[in-house]
Design a protein around this motif. Structure first.
Motif, PDB file in Angstrom:
ATOM      1  N   ILE A   1       0.847  -1.188   0.000  1.00 45.63           N
ATOM      2  CA  ILE A   1       0.000   0.000   0.000  1.00 45.63           C
ATOM      3  C   ILE A   1       0.887   1.244   0.000  1.00 45.63           C
ATOM      4  N   TYR A   2       1.944   1.172   0.792  1.00 44.69           N
ATOM      5  CA  TYR A   2       2.886   2.287   0.933  1.00 44.69           C
ATOM      6  C   TYR A   2       4.214   1.718   1.394  1.00 44.69           C
ATOM      7  N   ALA A   3       5.306   2.318   0.946  1.00 38.50           N
ATOM      8  CA  ALA A   3       6.638   1.897   1.382  1.00 38.50           C
ATOM      9  C   ALA A   3       7.594   3.072   1.250  1.00 38.50           C
ATOM     10  N   TYR A   4       8.645   3.050   2.043  1.00 38.08           N
ATOM     11  CA  TYR A   4       9.697   4.054   1.871  1.00 38.08           C
ATOM     12  C   TYR A   4      11.044   3.456   2.273  1.00 38.08           C
ATOM     13  N   THR A   5      12.093   4.054   1.733  1.00 38.16           N
ATOM     14  CA  THR A   5      13.443   3.655   2.112  1.00 38.16           C
ATOM     15  C   THR A   5      14.290   4.896   2.294  1.00 38.16           C
ATOM     16  N   VAL A   6      15.261   4.820   3.188  1.00 38.62           N
ATOM     17  CA  VAL A   6      16.292   5.840   3.315  1.00 38.62           C
ATOM     18  C   VAL A   6      17.525   5.282   2.606  1.00 38.62           C
ATOM     19  N   VAL A   7      17.875   5.883   1.499  1.00 37.76           N
ATOM     20  CA  VAL A   7      18.973   5.365   0.684  1.00 37.76           C
ATOM     21  C   VAL A   7      20.269   5.433   1.487  1.00 37.76           C
ATOM     22  N   GLY A   8      20.975   4.322   1.517  1.00 31.09           N
ATOM     23  CA  GLY A   8      22.213   4.241   2.284  1.00 31.09           C
ATOM     24  C   GLY A   8      22.046   3.578   3.635  1.00 31.09           C
ATOM     25  N   SER A   9      20.804   3.459   4.112  1.00 25.74           N
ATOM     26  CA  SER A   9      20.571   2.851   5.428  1.00 25.74           C
ATOM     27  C   SER A   9      20.477   1.334   5.353  1.00 25.74           C
ATOM     28  N   GLY A  10      20.114   0.811   4.182  1.00 25.80           N
ATOM     29  CA  GLY A  10      19.931  -0.632   4.032  1.00 25.80           C
ATOM     30  C   GLY A  10      18.609  -1.138   4.580  1.00 25.80           C
ATOM     31  N   ILE A  11      17.724  -0.213   5.003  1.00 25.17           N
ATOM     32  CA  ILE A  11      16.438  -0.581   5.604  1.00 25.17           C
ATOM     33  C   ILE A  11      15.311   0.156   4.901  1.00 25.17           C
ATOM     34  N   SER A  12      14.197  -0.530   4.737  1.00 22.77           N
ATOM     35  CA  SER A  12      12.971   0.084   4.224  1.00 22.77           C
ATOM     36  C   SER A  12      11.836  -0.262   5.162  1.00 22.77           C
ATOM     37  N   LYS A  13      10.733   0.451   5.012  1.00 18.48           N
ATOM     38  CA  LYS A  13       9.538   0.105   5.759  1.00 18.48           C
ATOM     39  C   LYS A  13       8.397  -0.084   4.774  1.00 18.48           C
ATOM     40  N   PHE A  14       7.694  -1.209   4.911  1.00 21.75           N
ATOM     41  CA  PHE A  14       6.612  -1.575   4.007  1.00 21.75           C
ATOM     42  C   PHE A  14       5.302  -1.696   4.779  1.00 21.75           C
ATOM     43  N   TYR A  15       4.227  -1.212   4.179  1.00 19.67           N
ATOM     44  CA  TYR A  15       2.885  -1.371   4.716  1.00 19.67           C
ATOM     45  C   TYR A  15       2.089  -2.189   3.695  1.00 19.67           C
ATOM     46  N   VAL A  16       1.631  -3.341   4.114  1.00 21.90           N
ATOM     47  CA  VAL A  16       0.943  -4.248   3.198  1.00 21.90           C
ATOM     48  C   VAL A  16      -0.426  -4.627   3.754  1.00 21.90           C
ATOM     49  N   ALA A  17      -1.357  -4.892   2.847  1.00 21.14           N
ATOM     50  CA  ALA A  17      -2.689  -5.344   3.255  1.00 21.14           C
ATOM     51  C   ALA A  17      -2.691  -6.837   3.541  1.00 21.14           C
ATOM     52  N   ASP A  18      -1.849  -7.585   2.825  1.00 22.67           N
ATOM     53  CA  ASP A  18      -1.774  -9.033   2.956  1.00 22.67           C
ATOM     54  C   ASP A  18      -0.435  -9.412   3.588  1.00 22.67           C
ATOM     55  N   GLU A  19      -0.476  -9.874   4.833  1.00 25.47           N
ATOM     56  CA  GLU A  19       0.764 -10.206   5.551  1.00 25.47           C
ATOM     57  C   GLU A  19       1.564 -11.285   4.838  1.00 25.47           C
ATOM     58  N   ASP A  20       0.899 -12.196   4.123  1.00 23.53           N
ATOM     59  CA  ASP A  20       1.614 -13.262   3.423  1.00 23.53           C
ATOM     60  C   ASP A  20       2.540 -12.706   2.347  1.00 23.53           C
ATOM     61  N   ALA A  21       2.205 -11.525   1.819  1.00 28.12           N
ATOM     62  CA  ALA A  21       3.020 -10.943   0.752  1.00 28.12           C
ATOM     63  C   ALA A  21       4.422 -10.602   1.230  1.00 28.12           C
ATOM     64  N   ILE A  22       4.551 -10.247   2.509  1.00 28.44           N
ATOM     65  CA  ILE A  22       5.846  -9.809   3.034  1.00 28.44           C
ATOM     66  C   ILE A  22       6.754 -10.986   3.377  1.00 28.44           C
ATOM     67  N   LYS A  23       6.194 -12.179   3.494  1.00 30.38           N
ATOM     68  CA  LYS A  23       6.950 -13.326   3.995  1.00 30.38           C
ATOM     69  C   LYS A  23       8.055 -13.786   3.063  1.00 30.38           C
ATOM     70  N   LYS A  24       7.994 -13.391   1.810  1.00 31.35           N
ATOM     71  CA  LYS A  24       9.046 -13.769   0.865  1.00 31.35           C
ATOM     72  C   LYS A  24      10.286 -12.874   0.995  1.00 31.35           C
ATOM     73  N   LEU A  25      10.194 -11.843   1.842  1.00 24.21           N
ATOM     74  CA  LEU A  25      11.299 -10.895   2.011  1.00 24.21           C
ATOM     75  C   LEU A  25      12.035 -11.139   3.330  1.00 24.21           C
ATOM     76  N   ASN A  26      13.213 -10.559   3.435  1.00 25.58           N
ATOM     77  CA  ASN A  26      13.991 -10.597   4.674  1.00 25.58           C
ATOM     78  C   ASN A  26      13.501  -9.436   5.548  1.00 25.58           C
ATOM     79  N   TYR A  27      12.563  -9.712   6.451  1.00 28.53           N
ATOM     80  CA  TYR A  27      11.871  -8.650   7.171  1.00 28.53           C
ATOM     81  C   TYR A  27      11.812  -8.946   8.669  1.00 28.53           C
ATOM     82  N   PHE A  28      11.438  -7.922   9.423  1.00 29.64           N
ATOM     83  CA  PHE A  28      11.115  -8.091  10.839  1.00 29.64           C
ATOM     84  C   PHE A  28      10.142  -6.980  11.223  1.00 29.64           C
TER      85      PHE A  28
END
Length: 288
Positions: A238-265
């Motif tokens: 739905i929405y996501a952002y990253t700070v370039v150089g930080s190596g981290i992004s934040k993702f907002y998803v409607a379907d939690e299963d969609a995020i499971k294919k990524l390296n996330y916490f």
């Protein structure tokens, strides 16, 4: 339970250890949800001192906003936009748009001290552990010269390749901050401490910030801008952002299963390496 000095903090943790009770360390309580615990320790140690050499020594309960304000009066910058305590800043290792140039809190912290049932330890590994290895109580952080003026250049793109090309081009100009948002289109916010000549971008003063919530939000490891873009294609957030150089992004998803294919916490979770350290530093698992 409120603790006002190092001795009270140690005694509270030691008592929890001996009685087999769970304990959670909290600051202002705005950035982490209370986890199930028998004891909640609120750190009230709020003393700090800004040193002439360009450092601040602060106890865990000290306000980041107050330190930033006083440092600014001395022409110095604490490079974060966190609105809680020093203990919370370090426990979360919270990144901000300024992480492009200055890194995350781990990178500009010189020393950090924390308490376990076995005493006091100085080890930067505690940064980012979210209170699950011990209780941070004091730290020494580096301050930087404060920019006299900051300009932010913004532009939206529909195409992935065009966005990547502009990000790489703008990074060569060494920005203070580089934030890339996605909400169906890509928007670049590039901040500089000089009035750069960037054709086709709108210009404003100050650093772009994000108003966000942790609800349905996930932290994703994205070492490069290409990784961020690929993760968007994989999950369609739905929405996501990253700070370039930080190596981290934040993702907002409607379907939690969609995020499971990524390296996330999640915000209240910690990277896997900390669970391994917890088996050593907190083998009785008293820290919630």
């Amino acid at each position: 339970m409120e603790v006002y000095n190092e001795k009270e903090l140690y005694n509270s943790i030691k008592d929890a250890y001996l009685s087999g009770k769970k304990v959670m360390i909290i600051g202002y309580g705005k950035h982490s949800n209370p986890r199930k615990s028998d004891i909640y320790l609120k750190i009230k140690m709020d003393y700090y001192k800004i040193e002439k050499e360009g450092y601040v020594e602060a106890y865990a309960g000290a306000s980041v906003d107050k330190i930033r304000e006083e440092a600014s009066e001395h022409g110095l910058l604490l490079p974060c936009l966190y609105d809680g305590s020093i203990g919370g800043l370090l426990a979360n290792n919270e990144f901000s748009p300024l992480s492009t140039r200055y890194g995350k809190p781990y990178d500009f912290t010189e020393k950090v001290f924390f308490i376990t049932p076995f005493g006091k330890i100085s080890w930067k590994i505690i940064i980012g552990s979210k209170g699950r290895l011990g209780a941070i109580y004091k730290a020494r952080l580096k301050l930087f010269p404060k920019p006299t003026k900051v300009f932010t250049f913004e532009k939206s793109f529909n195409k992935k390749d065009e966005t990547i090309a502009y990000v790489n081009k703008l990074m060569h100009l060494k920005p203070l901050a580089m934030l890339v948002e996605y909400d169906g289109k890509y928007t670049i916010h590039a901040s500089y401490d000089f009035n750069a000549d960037i054709h086709g971008f709108s210009k404003d003063e100050g650093v772009a910030t994000i108003e966000e919530t942790n609800r349905n939000g996930y932290y994703v490891n994205t070492p490069t801008i290409e990784d961020f873009m690929n993760a968007i294609e994989d999950t369609q957030p739905i929405y996501a952002y990253t700070v370039v150089g930080s190596g981290i992004s934040k993702f907002y998803v409607a379907d939690e299963d969609a995020i499971k294919k990524l390296n996330y916490f999640t915000h209240d979770d910690i990277p896997r390496v900390y669970w391994k350290l917890k088996a050593i530093l907190d083998f009785k698992n008293i820290f919630a």
